[in-house]
Scaffold this motif. Sequence first.
Motif, mmCIF file in Angstrom:
data_model
loop_
_atom_site.group_PDB
_atom_site.id
_atom_site.type_symbol
_atom_site.label_atom_id
_atom_site.label_comp_id
_atom_site.label_asym_id
_atom_site.label_seq_id
_atom_site.Cartn_x
_atom_site.Cartn_y
_atom_site.Cartn_z
ATOM 1 N N ASN A 11 76.064 51.955 20.375
ATOM 2 C CA ASN A 11 76.066 52.707 19.119
ATOM 3 C C ASN A 11 77.476 53.181 18.781
ATOM 4 O OD1 ASN A 11 74.711 53.623 16.858
ATOM 5 N ND2 ASN A 11 74.473 55.671 17.710
ATOM 6 N N ASN A 12 78.354 52.208 18.552
ATOM 7 C CA ASN A 12 79.747 52.510 18.222
ATOM 8 C C ASN A 12 80.349 51.362 17.425
ATOM 9 O OD1 ASN A 12 80.883 50.520 20.165
ATOM 10 N ND2 ASN A 12 80.002 51.916 21.677
ATOM 11 N N GLN A 13 81.493 51.602 16.845
ATOM 12 C CA GLN A 13 82.130 50.600 15.995
ATOM 13 C C GLN A 13 82.580 49.374 16.776
ATOM 14 O OE1 GLN A 13 85.140 52.722 13.808
ATOM 15 N NE2 GLN A 13 83.680 53.419 12.283
ATOM 16 N N ALA A 16 79.634 47.199 17.077
ATOM 17 C CA ALA A 16 79.317 46.683 15.742
ATOM 18 C C ALA A 16 80.239 45.513 15.394
ATOM 19 C CB ALA A 16 79.435 47.793 14.705
ATOM 20 N N SER A 112 72.631 43.193 15.317
ATOM 21 C CA SER A 112 73.222 44.040 14.284
ATOM 22 C C SER A 112 72.097 44.603 13.417
ATOM 23 C CB SER A 112 74.180 43.210 13.433
ATOM 24 O OG SER A 112 74.624 43.942 12.329
ATOM 25 N N LYS A 113 72.196 45.875 13.060
ATOM 26 C CA LYS A 113 71.138 46.514 12.278
ATOM 27 C C LYS A 113 70.886 45.786 10.959
ATOM 28 C CE LYS A 113 69.592 51.088 10.855
ATOM 29 N NZ LYS A 113 69.964 52.501 10.798
ATOM 30 N N SER A 114 71.909 45.164 10.422
ATOM 31 C CA SER A 114 71.762 44.483 9.130
ATOM 32 C C SER A 114 70.808 43.294 9.198
ATOM 33 C CB SER A 114 73.127 44.032 8.606
ATOM 34 O OG SER A 114 73.698 43.101 9.497
ATOM 35 N N ASP A 135 65.995 51.654 16.115
ATOM 36 C CA ASP A 135 67.194 51.509 15.290
ATOM 37 C C ASP A 135 68.189 52.606 15.622
ATOM 38 O OD1 ASP A 135 66.512 49.238 13.761
ATOM 39 O OD2 ASP A 135 65.250 50.460 12.453
ATOM 40 N N ALA A 136 69.436 52.208 15.814
ATOM 41 C CA ALA A 136 70.538 53.146 15.986
ATOM 42 C C ALA A 136 71.438 52.986 14.764
ATOM 43 C CB ALA A 136 71.291 52.858 17.282
ATOM 44 N N GLU A 137 72.566 53.624 14.770
ATOM 45 C CA GLU A 137 73.449 53.561 13.600
ATOM 46 C C GLU A 137 73.918 52.135 13.308
ATOM 47 O OE1 GLU A 137 77.560 55.563 11.881
ATOM 48 O OE2 GLU A 137 76.778 56.210 13.817
ATOM 49 N N TYR A 138 74.258 51.377 14.358
ATOM 50 C CA TYR A 138 74.844 50.056 14.174
ATOM 51 C C TYR A 138 73.950 48.900 14.572
ATOM 52 C CZ TYR A 138 79.193 52.670 13.681
ATOM 53 O OH TYR A 138 80.158 53.549 13.267
ATOM 54 N N SER A 140 69.884 47.267 15.997
ATOM 55 C CA SER A 140 68.443 47.345 16.212
ATOM 56 C C SER A 140 68.181 46.764 17.593
ATOM 57 C CB SER A 140 67.675 46.543 15.166
ATOM 58 O OG SER A 140 67.786 47.130 13.892
#
Length: 148
Positions: A11-13, A16, A112-114, A135-138, A140
Amino acid sequence: MDVNDIVAVVNNQKAAALSLSKGGWEGWLQCELWYYLNVTKQPAESTEREVKYPNNPQYCDLVSGNQWIELKAFGEFREGDEQRFMDSVAQDVHKLGNIPHGANGFAAVVVSKSIGDAVRQAFINRGWHGFTRTDAEYVSIFSLTTQA
């Protein structure tokens, strides 16, 4: 180990950005999760990478205590590779049938969440209803727990 440990790692850039690559993200995830479980997490969980299944020539990604863990990570731009990827998820779940008696199995698919909705639909299309989506910020994460 549980899905929250995976979230702590991805859950970090950085994760991502790696999820956009066409290869290498899964290997990175396995190594980072091993490091997190052995070094960062408190209390640490003694975890080994690439452990041979009993009475089977195949290897498990991670073994943490009595838990056998198979990981899959799919990069967002691996278009055209979806069926092969889903077949490899099925193979990992099948491998968990070889865990020692009394052990637990844990399969995790990280994307990726997208593309999380598309992957969820692929699971539904294959009749795989046992996976839980987180789901996390970045990302799934689709996870499945088994027992021997």
